[in-house]
Design an enzyme around this catalytic site. Structure first.
Site, PDB file in Angstrom:
ATOM      1  N   ILE A 297       7.579  -6.692  -0.492  1.00  0.00           N
ATOM      2  CA  ILE A 297       8.066  -5.827  -1.570  1.00  0.00           C
ATOM      3  C   ILE A 297       7.568  -4.405  -1.329  1.00  0.00           C
ATOM      4  CG2 ILE A 297       8.053  -5.387  -4.036  1.00  0.00           C
ATOM      5  CD1 ILE A 297       7.583  -8.358  -4.469  1.00  0.00           C
ATOM      6  N   PRO A 298       8.470  -3.498  -0.992  1.00  0.00           N
ATOM      7  CA  PRO A 298       8.110  -2.119  -0.659  1.00  0.00           C
ATOM      8  C   PRO A 298       7.768  -1.269  -1.869  1.00  0.00           C
ATOM      9  CG  PRO A 298      10.467  -2.323  -0.668  1.00  0.00           C
ATOM     10  CD  PRO A 298       9.926  -3.695  -0.987  1.00  0.00           C
ATOM     11  N   CYS A 299       6.681  -1.586  -2.509  1.00  0.00           N
ATOM     12  CA  CYS A 299       6.327  -0.854  -3.715  1.00  0.00           C
ATOM     13  C   CYS A 299       5.985   0.604  -3.407  1.00  0.00           C
ATOM     14  CB  CYS A 299       5.164  -1.534  -4.429  1.00  0.00           C
ATOM     15  SG  CYS A 299       3.805  -1.948  -3.357  1.00  0.00           S
ATOM     16  N   HIS A 300       5.767   0.894  -2.116  1.00  0.00           N
ATOM     17  CA  HIS A 300       5.461   2.282  -1.755  1.00  0.00           C
ATOM     18  C   HIS A 300       6.701   3.169  -1.825  1.00  0.00           C
ATOM     19  CE1 HIS A 300       6.673   0.190   1.931  1.00  0.00           C
ATOM     20  NE2 HIS A 300       7.210   1.326   2.290  1.00  0.00           N
ATOM     21  N   ARG A 301       7.883   2.526  -1.968  1.00  0.00           N
ATOM     22  CA  ARG A 301       9.119   3.310  -2.060  1.00  0.00           C
ATOM     23  C   ARG A 301       9.370   3.793  -3.488  1.00  0.00           C
ATOM     24  NH1 ARG A 301      12.623  -0.858   1.425  1.00  0.00           N
ATOM     25  NH2 ARG A 301      11.638  -0.516   3.420  1.00  0.00           N
TER      26      ARG A 301
END
Length: 100
Positions: free
Chosen positions: A66-70
């Site tokens: 899950i690319p929560c950094h996006r």
DNA sequence: TTCCTGACGCTCG
DNA sequence: GCGAGCGCCAGGA
């Protein structure tokens, strides 16, 4: 990993439905793109719950998939990141060419 | 059930 | 243009 497995893992980690919705929306952000906390909140049907979105992302049990950094702030700032701080977040986005 | 907290946003001075 | 304050919603104790 498919969507069903994702949901299963999220449930096992004690996440609420709202939190799962947030993470699934985050998962749908294409590589090289970013979304704001406000946009994610709107996508799960609660435009005013942008603050709760941050809480949900913080609980992200799968920071790898899950690319929560996006997910960034509306004003263009990166915001916080539990997977290694804002510095790490910036590096990740740079590696995806999401930012300069 | 109530109160406090938080990876934020918006308005006003 | 910038900083301080207030408002917002969901979760946890």
């Amino acid at each position: 990993m498919n969507r069903k497995e994702m949901l299963s893992i999220l449930s096992e980690n004690g996440l609420t439905r709202f939190q799962k919705d947030v993470l699934m929306e985050t998962l749908s952000i294409p590589k090289g793109k970013t979304a704001t906390y406000k946009e994610i909140a709107a996508k799960v049907g609660k435009p005013g719950a942008y603050r709760a979105v941050g809480t949900a992302l913080k609980k992200n049990p799968l920071p790898i998939v899950i690319p929560c950094h996006r997910v960034i702030k509306t004003n263009g700032e990166l915001g916080n990141y539990s997977g290694g701080g804002t510095k790490r977040k910036k590096e990740l986005l740079k590696s995806e060419h999401a930012i300069l």
